[in-house]
Design a protein around this motif. Structure first.
Motif, PDB file in Angstrom:
ATOM      1  N   UNK A 179       0.838  -1.209   0.000  1.00 24.86           N
ATOM      2  CA  UNK A 179       0.000   0.000   0.000  1.00 24.86           C
ATOM      3  C   UNK A 179       0.868   1.253   0.000  1.00 24.86           C
ATOM      4  N   UNK A 180       0.266   2.306  -0.517  1.00 25.61           N
ATOM      5  CA  UNK A 180       1.038   3.534  -0.678  1.00 25.61           C
ATOM      6  C   UNK A 180       0.754   4.454   0.502  1.00 25.61           C
ATOM      7  N   UNK A 181       1.790   4.899   1.220  1.00 24.12           N
ATOM      8  CA  UNK A 181       1.567   5.773   2.372  1.00 24.12           C
ATOM      9  C   UNK A 181       0.749   7.006   1.998  1.00 24.12           C
ATOM     10  N   UNK A 182      -0.034   7.418   2.955  1.00 23.07           N
ATOM     11  CA  UNK A 182      -0.951   8.565   2.763  1.00 23.07           C
ATOM     12  C   UNK A 182      -0.222   9.796   2.226  1.00 23.07           C
ATOM     13  N   UNK A 183       0.941  10.100   2.846  1.00 24.41           N
ATOM     14  CA  UNK A 183       1.616  11.351   2.460  1.00 24.41           C
ATOM     15  C   UNK A 183       2.096  11.331   1.011  1.00 24.41           C
ATOM     16  N   UNK A 184       2.405  10.128   0.505  1.00 27.65           N
ATOM     17  CA  UNK A 184       2.819  10.057  -0.907  1.00 27.65           C
ATOM     18  C   UNK A 184       1.592  10.247  -1.794  1.00 27.65           C
TER      19      UNK A 184
END
Ligand SMILES: O=c1ccn([C@@H]2O[C@H](COP(=O)(O)OP(=O)(O)O[C@H]3O[C@H](CO)[C@@H](O)[C@H](O)[C@H]3O)[C@@H](O)[C@H]2O)c(=O)[nH]1
Ligand SMILES: [Mn+2]
Length: 548
Positions: free
Chosen positions: A212-217
């Motif tokens: 999963x892709x971190x929120x900030x990215x």
């Protein structure tokens, strides 16, 4: 005034050792004649079993003789081509055509995004004016992980491209370069670029592991919002994102030089519509790219094949842009070479006979087949255009048409070109684009381009143009070969049989050469017979061969 002398941009040479090859072929031919004479003359009059095994063996031998004849015809007048890149630069300077590069990927698990990133970066770093270069990634996996990796690639290219240019890096795939490079010009810079690369690779790999892709990215790019609507890999809308718009003023590397355009496309997928595998994704790319950059030359590579030679584009242009012979060339094929071959190569994954011998025969008789990766096409040939006699390209004019629409406008308007329904009731997949309905879409598409009157050329420079991953285990090899040979055998018995489809459209010799390939699997019957039956006969005391 004297007419300006024509200096060719490429040269054709006969393969060395032709005479020797022909002598050997003549001696084999003689041997075959003796075998046939022996089989007829000594036909057993005795037992029934004896007679039938004799007939079976004779038929197998006839098949092999026929097949040998076909392959010999194919190899008879093999040629090689030598491009002269320095002449191209002298003659055309900066007036070179645009190139659209299509990279296809289908599954982030089998084809990890870090591999795709390397392929894409290697393509962006070609020794070619960046404003004329565009790289399109087709992601049939529709994965936000691959999309994220592309963002990382776009960012890293700002450092990588000037580095490649400054130190004339070969190969331009960072992974391959840092794996093999030993000589350093500037240790400091080398180390810092290497570190940047490794950090990027680690970020990509960690993201893959976490799945999963971190929120900030996600907040950093509007493209991620598209995945709010993705139901699954097989059920989602078209996603089109122009990650680097080569025309924009902010598309510059750290030294202020322009960057190539970089586009991400995941065409629409819906369970009720067939997606036609790679052919479908290539056709979507052809349409979408025609609105964004519309380069007259298209290079297609599989995502596991990185560029290993930064001059490859220029060598292929030597063929297309040659004033006398270039205009009839539909595509230029480079061999698929591999970097992961095992030492003894027990499964023959390097395809040596095919890529270093047979294809040279193809080339002498109308041109190699399209091999799916490492191939430069004239865009028109992929759109089904027929070659007309005296067709001439004005390379200086060809790039005059400019696209003025903004990137976000293009992203919105071009999506429809990659939708599931776009191709309904159109010639796409039949007369236009890559052909559907076969596992070897490249072979059929190449042959149909040749049937439209175009020739093709094979280039095999000393430094390999592309390096990829070869199947190395027995299972991988069996799966790939089964798919290929089944695919081409099916073609032989379909309307695309070279002898029917190619009749009066391509030279008879080229039809025969295609047939040899298509009939490769059929060899198994005769092979089985020759391997099994004589052994059984030995047990039974039946004699099939002359006494010594
Ligand atoms: O639905 C799909 C399936 C595959 N691919 C891509 O197509 C390429 C080739 O597929 P692969 O499974 O790796 O096949 P190979 O047998 O390795 O490929 C060779 O043989 C194929 C059929 O002849 C050609 O299409 C390829 O270009 C050629 O390299 C890869 O880049 C895939 O990512 C897609 O884009 N969409
Ligand atoms: Mn592959």
């Amino acid at each position: 005034m004297a007419k300006k002398e024509y200096v060719p941009l490429f040269e054709t040479r006969k393969v060395k050792g032709r005479i020797l090859f022909r002598c050997v072929a003549a001696s084999i031919f003689l041997g075959i004649c003796f075998i046939i004479m022996y089989r007829i003359r000594y036909f057993p009059v005795g037992g029934k079993a004896e007679r039938w095994t004799w007939i079976g063996l004779f038929l197998s031998e006839l098949w092999f003789s026929f097949y040998w004849l076909l392959t010999t015809v194919c190899r008879w007048n093999a040629v090689i081509r030598i491009p002269f890149i320095h002449r191209l630069s002298q003659r055309f300077g900066k007036e070179l055509p645009g190139i659209d590069i299509f990279v296809c990927t289908a599954d982030p698990l089998i084809e990890p995004p870090s591999l795709v990133v390397n392929t894409v970066l290697s393509m962006m770093a070609y020794d070619y004016p960046p404003e004329k270069l565009s790289v399109y990634l087709s992601d049939d996996g529709g994965s936000n992980l691959t999309f994220y990796a592309m963002l990382e690639a776009a960012n890293f290219s700002k450092t990588w491209l000037p580095f490649c240019k400054k130190f004339q890096v070969e190969s331009t795939s960072p992974e391959a370069y840092f794996r093999t490079a030993s000589e350093l010009v500037n240790v400091q810079e080398w180390l810092s670029v290497k570190k940047l690369y490794e950090d990027m690779k680690m970020r990509i790999e960690t993201t893959i592991k976490l799945n999963q892709i971190p929120e900030y990215i996600q907040k950093q790019h509007k493209g991620f919002r598209e995945w709010d609507f993705v139901l699954s890999k097989h059920d989602h809308q078209s996603i089109l994102q122009i990650l680097i718009d080569g025309r924009g003023t902010n598309a510059a590397d750290i030294e202020g030089n322009p960057l190539p355009t970089l586009v991400y496309l995941a065409r629409e997928k819906r369970p009720q519509y067939h997606h036609h595998f790679k052919a479908g994704s290539m056709n979507a790319l052809i349409r979408v790219s025609s609105k964004i950059t519309n380069a007259p030359i298209i290079l297609n590579v599989d995502c596991d094949m990185y560029s290993n030679n930064s001059k490859t584009i220029k060598s292929s242009l030597c063929i297309f842009m040659d004033e006398e012979k270039g205009d009839e060339i539909g595509y230029v094929q480079f061999p698929q070479c591999f970097f992961n071959l095992t030492k003894n190569e027990i499964y023959g994954s390097s395809l040596r006979v095919m890529l270093q011998l047979e294809v040279l025969g193809f080339d002498a008789n109308g041109g190699p087949s399209y091999m799916g990766s490492g191939c430069f096409h004239r865009r028109e040939t992929l759109c089904g255009k027929k070659y007309e006699k005296n067709y001439k390209v004005d390379w200086k004019k060809i790039n005059d048409k400019k696209v003025n629409e903004s990137a976000s406008f293009l992203e919105e308007t071009c999506k429809v070109l990659a939708s599931c329904t776009f191709e309904h009731n159109t010639p796409w997949g039949k007369e236009m684009g890559l052909k559907y309905g076969t596992p070897v879409e490249d072979v059929v598409t190449g042959m149909s381009i040749q049937c439209n009157g175009w020739k093709s050329i094979y280039l095999n420079p000393e430094r390999e143009g592309f390096l990829g991953v070869a199947p190395i285990t027995l299972l991988q090899n069996l799966v790939q070969h089964k798919r290929w040979v089944e695919g081409v055998l099916q073609l032989f018995f379909s309307r695309y049989c070279p002898l029917l489809y190619g009749h009066r459209k391509i030279p008879l010799k080229l039809q025969l050469i295609y047939s040899t390939h298509h009939l490769w699997a059929a060899n198994c019957l005769a092979t089985w017979y020759i391997v099994v039956v004589p052994c059984l006969c030995l047990l039974k005391g039946i004699s099939l061969f002359p006494k010594v």
